[in-house]
Motif scaffolding. Structure first.
Motif, PDB file in Angstrom:
ATOM      1  N   UNK A 108     -22.723   7.395  27.396  1.00  0.00           N
ATOM      2  CA  UNK A 108     -21.799   7.822  26.323  1.00  0.00           C
ATOM      3  C   UNK A 108     -22.266   7.013  25.041  1.00  0.00           C
ATOM      4  N   UNK A 109     -22.610   7.790  24.063  1.00  0.00           N
ATOM      5  CA  UNK A 109     -23.034   6.965  22.830  1.00  0.00           C
ATOM      6  C   UNK A 109     -22.064   6.605  21.739  1.00  0.00           C
ATOM      7  N   UNK A 110     -20.849   7.340  22.066  1.00  0.00           N
ATOM      8  CA  UNK A 110     -19.761   6.752  21.114  1.00  0.00           C
ATOM      9  C   UNK A 110     -18.338   6.677  21.819  1.00  0.00           C
ATOM     10  N   UNK A 111     -18.324   5.274  22.664  1.00  0.00           N
ATOM     11  CA  UNK A 111     -17.201   4.983  23.281  1.00  0.00           C
ATOM     12  C   UNK A 111     -15.744   4.647  22.332  1.00  0.00           C
ATOM     13  N   UNK A 112     -14.589   5.210  22.736  1.00  0.00           N
ATOM     14  CA  UNK A 112     -13.562   5.196  21.874  1.00  0.00           C
ATOM     15  C   UNK A 112     -12.380   4.660  22.663  1.00  0.00           C
ATOM     16  N   UNK A 113     -11.622   3.992  22.025  1.00  0.00           N
ATOM     17  CA  UNK A 113     -10.375   3.128  22.467  1.00  0.00           C
ATOM     18  C   UNK A 113      -9.066   3.849  21.792  1.00  0.00           C
ATOM     19  N   UNK A 114      -7.886   3.436  22.437  1.00  0.00           N
ATOM     20  CA  UNK A 114      -6.643   3.992  21.873  1.00  0.00           C
ATOM     21  C   UNK A 114      -6.558   3.440  20.417  1.00  0.00           C
ATOM     22  N   UNK A 115      -6.377   4.533  19.375  1.00  0.00           N
ATOM     23  CA  UNK A 115      -6.242   4.229  18.043  1.00  0.00           C
ATOM     24  C   UNK A 115      -7.498   4.484  17.106  1.00  0.00           C
ATOM     25  N   UNK A 116      -8.528   4.844  17.905  1.00  0.00           N
ATOM     26  CA  UNK A 116      -9.710   4.981  17.058  1.00  0.00           C
ATOM     27  C   UNK A 116      -9.749   6.464  16.572  1.00  0.00           C
ATOM     28  N   UNK A 117     -10.696   6.822  15.894  1.00  0.00           N
ATOM     29  CA  UNK A 117     -10.870   8.301  15.181  1.00  0.00           C
ATOM     30  C   UNK A 117     -12.029   8.803  15.499  1.00  0.00           C
ATOM     31  N   UNK A 118     -12.002   9.908  15.735  1.00  0.00           N
ATOM     32  CA  UNK A 118     -13.185  10.972  15.906  1.00  0.00           C
ATOM     33  C   UNK A 118     -13.063  11.992  14.855  1.00  0.00           C
ATOM     34  N   UNK A 119     -14.313  12.026  14.257  1.00  0.00           N
ATOM     35  CA  UNK A 119     -14.609  12.983  12.966  1.00  0.00           C
ATOM     36  C   UNK A 119     -14.958  14.194  13.353  1.00  0.00           C
ATOM     37  N   UNK A 120     -14.571  15.146  12.608  1.00  0.00           N
ATOM     38  CA  UNK A 120     -15.306  16.557  12.775  1.00  0.00           C
ATOM     39  C   UNK A 120     -15.532  17.059  11.305  1.00  0.00           C
ATOM     40  N   UNK A 121     -16.628  16.902  10.788  1.00  0.00           N
ATOM     41  CA  UNK A 121     -16.983  16.996   9.474  1.00  0.00           C
ATOM     42  C   UNK A 121     -15.966  16.180   8.513  1.00  0.00           C
ATOM     43  N   UNK A 122     -15.073  16.571   7.546  1.00  0.00           N
ATOM     44  CA  UNK A 122     -14.105  15.905   6.765  1.00  0.00           C
ATOM     45  C   UNK A 122     -12.738  15.783   7.710  1.00  0.00           C
ATOM     46  N   UNK A 123     -12.752  16.090   8.771  1.00  0.00           N
ATOM     47  CA  UNK A 123     -11.517  16.354   9.555  1.00  0.00           C
ATOM     48  C   UNK A 123     -11.428  15.013  10.581  1.00  0.00           C
ATOM     49  N   UNK A 139      -6.293  11.502  24.984  1.00  0.00           N
ATOM     50  CA  UNK A 139      -6.019  12.895  24.359  1.00  0.00           C
ATOM     51  C   UNK A 139      -6.553  12.787  22.932  1.00  0.00           C
ATOM     52  N   UNK A 140      -6.558  13.969  22.279  1.00  0.00           N
ATOM     53  CA  UNK A 140      -7.072  14.119  20.810  1.00  0.00           C
ATOM     54  C   UNK A 140      -5.894  14.558  19.770  1.00  0.00           C
ATOM     55  N   UNK A 141      -5.594  14.050  18.741  1.00  0.00           N
ATOM     56  CA  UNK A 141      -4.593  14.531  18.036  1.00  0.00           C
ATOM     57  C   UNK A 141      -5.168  14.670  16.736  1.00  0.00           C
ATOM     58  N   UNK A 142      -4.703  15.916  16.203  1.00  0.00           N
ATOM     59  CA  UNK A 142      -4.882  16.515  14.620  1.00  0.00           C
ATOM     60  C   UNK A 142      -3.712  16.882  14.167  1.00  0.00           C
ATOM     61  N   UNK A 143      -3.372  15.867  12.855  1.00  0.00           N
ATOM     62  CA  UNK A 143      -2.311  15.982  11.986  1.00  0.00           C
ATOM     63  C   UNK A 143      -0.948  16.251  12.949  1.00  0.00           C
ATOM     64  N   UNK A 144      -0.788  15.382  13.657  1.00  0.00           N
ATOM     65  CA  UNK A 144       0.686  15.257  14.452  1.00  0.00           C
ATOM     66  C   UNK A 144       0.956  16.560  14.850  1.00  0.00           C
ATOM     67  N   UNK A 145       0.120  17.593  14.795  1.00  0.00           N
ATOM     68  CA  UNK A 145       0.561  18.932  15.282  1.00  0.00           C
ATOM     69  C   UNK A 145      -0.155  19.679  16.277  1.00  0.00           C
ATOM     70  N   UNK A 146      -1.273  18.963  16.719  1.00  0.00           N
ATOM     71  CA  UNK A 146      -2.017  19.913  17.335  1.00  0.00           C
ATOM     72  C   UNK A 146      -2.649  18.602  18.479  1.00  0.00           C
ATOM     73  N   UNK A 147      -2.423  18.697  19.782  1.00  0.00           N
ATOM     74  CA  UNK A 147      -2.785  17.540  20.835  1.00  0.00           C
ATOM     75  C   UNK A 147      -3.589  18.135  22.008  1.00  0.00           C
ATOM     76  N   UNK A 148      -4.707  17.760  22.105  1.00  0.00           N
ATOM     77  CA  UNK A 148      -5.553  18.171  23.150  1.00  0.00           C
ATOM     78  C   UNK A 148      -5.450  17.153  24.346  1.00  0.00           C
TER      79      UNK A 148
END
Length: 214
Positions: A108-123, A139-148
């Motif tokens: 894993x080249x980018x470990x992430x913890x609770x509260x971290x951010x993952x960027x997709x371009x400018x998103x 889980x991954x959350x986008x704009x409080x409306x889309x949760x993976x």
């Protein structure tokens, strides 16, 4: 055609066009896994959520445009069987929680913890640690409306905790506090298997889930 989230093995992707992000969902593999390709509409950058199986299909879905990251929601093998091949073909960074990272087939080249951010371009996607299905499920959350949600939240309940009361209590508590208490009923849930749902559809069942203990 409006997005439903209903996909079938070998079938076409379901595509949702949001103002900032395009979401493409496919079903892959023998276990009915969902994989999601997220693309920033401004830059074209992409992130793949769970390279579960069928690397050829996933690479076809990705196409000629680059992806910068592959996120693995948790350590279970059915969610990463195509990870090594897709990562090699795309050169994308591999993302997972440190508690599950050692169980994946590539570093894993980018470990992430609770509260971290993952960027997709400018998103930006928010990382939510949901402990219980596995120690490092995210889980991954986008704009409080889309949760993976990977395998931590489905239509009808939280993920499998193998009838371990401590694990169930941890997952139920995290899902309630970090998801249901934070997000509106309109928030859309994209799970690791099967059909999508919304928090509003599931919220009335929370007492039933706690009572049954799974």
């Amino acid at each position: 055609m409006s997005y439903t989230g209903d996909v079938t093995a070998g079938g076409p992707a379901e595509v949702r066009e949001l103002p900032d992000l395009t979401i493409s969902k496919v079903e892959v593999g023998d276990f009915g896994n969902n994989a999601y390709l997220l693309r920033c509409r401004e830059t074209g950058d992409g992130v793949l959520v769970d390279a579960a199986a069928e690397p050829g299909r996933l690479l076809e879905l990705i196409g000629d445009r680059p992806i910068s990251k592959i996120v693995t929601t948790h350590r279970h093998q059915d969610h990463w069987m195509a990870l090594a091949e897709v990562a090699k073909a795309t050169g994308a960074e591999t993302v997972a929680h440190p508690l599950d990272a050692p169980h994946l087939p590539v570093p894993v080249t980018l470990p992430v913890e609770h509260g971290d951010k993952v960027t997709v371009g400018v998103v930006t996607l928010d990382v939510i640690h949901l402990r219980g299905h596995t120690p490092g499920s995210i889980a991954l959350l986008f704009q409080d409306g889309h949760l993976f949600t990977g395998d931590s939240l489905f239509p009808g309940g939280v993920g499998n905790t193998e009838r371990d009361p401590a694990r169930f209590e941890q997952l139920y508590t995290d899902v309630v506090r970090r998801v249901f208490d934070r997000l509106p009923d309109e928030a859309w849930v994209y799970p690791g298997h099967g059909k999508d749902t919304t928090l509003g559809a599931e919220r009335p069942s929370l007492p039933e889930w706690r009572a049954r203990g799974w």
